[in-house]
Design a protein around this motif. Sequence first.
Motif, PDB file in Angstrom:
ATOM      1  N   SER A  21       0.839  -1.181   0.000  1.00  0.00           N
ATOM      2  CA  SER A  21       0.000   0.000   0.000  1.00  0.00           C
ATOM      3  C   SER A  21       0.881   1.241   0.000  1.00  0.00           C
ATOM      4  N   ALA A  24      -0.156   7.441   1.885  1.00  0.00           N
ATOM      5  CA  ALA A  24      -1.101   8.477   1.473  1.00  0.00           C
ATOM      6  C   ALA A  24      -0.395   9.813   1.305  1.00  0.00           C
ATOM      7  N   ASP A  61     -10.234   6.489   8.797  1.00  0.00           N
ATOM      8  CA  ASP A  61     -10.759   5.189   8.386  1.00  0.00           C
ATOM      9  C   ASP A  61     -12.233   5.262   8.031  1.00  0.00           C
ATOM     10  N   LYS A  64     -12.508   6.778   4.517  1.00  0.00           N
ATOM     11  CA  LYS A  64     -12.106   5.798   3.500  1.00  0.00           C
ATOM     12  C   LYS A  64     -13.203   4.759   3.276  1.00  0.00           C
ATOM     13  N   THR A  65     -13.780   4.286   4.361  1.00  0.00           N
ATOM     14  CA  THR A  65     -14.824   3.268   4.264  1.00  0.00           C
ATOM     15  C   THR A  65     -16.048   3.798   3.529  1.00  0.00           C
ATOM     16  N   ALA A  68     -15.377   4.434  -0.249  1.00  0.00           N
ATOM     17  CA  ALA A  68     -15.325   3.134  -0.916  1.00  0.00           C
ATOM     18  C   ALA A  68     -16.717   2.531  -1.051  1.00  0.00           C
ATOM     19  N   ASP A  89      -7.983   3.433  -5.246  1.00  0.00           N
ATOM     20  CA  ASP A  89      -7.726   3.256  -3.810  1.00  0.00           C
ATOM     21  C   ASP A  89      -6.783   4.333  -3.297  1.00  0.00           C
ATOM     22  N   ILE A  92      -8.553   7.657  -2.902  1.00  0.00           N
ATOM     23  CA  ILE A  92      -9.413   7.626  -1.708  1.00  0.00           C
ATOM     24  C   ILE A  92      -8.567   7.821  -0.458  1.00  0.00           C
ATOM     25  N   ASP A  93      -7.438   7.138  -0.377  1.00  0.00           N
ATOM     26  CA  ASP A  93      -6.530   7.299   0.763  1.00  0.00           C
ATOM     27  C   ASP A  93      -6.066   8.742   0.880  1.00  0.00           C
ATOM     28  N   ALA A  96      -9.069  11.160   1.867  1.00  0.00           N
ATOM     29  CA  ALA A  96      -9.469  10.911   3.253  1.00  0.00           C
ATOM     30  C   ALA A  96      -8.416  11.421   4.236  1.00  0.00           C
ATOM     31  N   THR A  97      -7.144  11.213   3.905  1.00  0.00           N
ATOM     32  CA  THR A  97      -6.066  11.684   4.769  1.00  0.00           C
ATOM     33  C   THR A  97      -6.075  13.198   4.865  1.00  0.00           C
TER      34      THR A  97
END
Length: 201
Positions: A21, A24, A61, A64-65, A68, A89, A92-93, A96-97
Amino acid sequence: MPMQKLFFILIALIASAPAFSEEADPAAGKAAYEASCSVCHGKNGASVIPANPILSGQHLDYLKTQIASYRSGERKNAVMVGMAATLTDQQIDDIATYLSQQPPVISGSTDIDVATLGERLYRGGSLARQLPACAACHGPTGAGIAALAPRLSGQYPQYTISALKAYTNGERNNPQMSSIAHKLSEVEMQQLAEFLAGLSY
């Protein structure tokens, strides 16, 4: 070493290896957010439209959830599903960060009497109705618990009410929240939303 045994060892090593991964990038998240999200959710996630949630300071989190979930179509919203559909992905990370690092914004309560009634329900629930206190999961200050329960403090009343109604009509799927929301009257939803709008931490 027999080839068959070596094969199974390699499979085991691959299976136990952590998924790769990328780290971010909040700067990239800011750029992506400003390009496609800020029109509805405001600068730095501080929405100025009561129907759209304030996202600044929300848990990483949880953000992100939810993004998604929109991308997969699990969470229903015509605009958000379309916006999230093209996000990777990594994006999104990043988004969100970036949002999770922004200072929380408090929309503010405008009716102290309604908010006071909402506070009683938020902190105490109702034993007779088997209605748990909201504070049990979302905390006494509405700060929430990472991916498990979102930050509610300062959120617009209009959005909070629409979110509760979404749990009752099946637009949002969470067994615990659906059960709780079904026990609330519209008046109680308004009381809770008014209290949360002015709650800060």
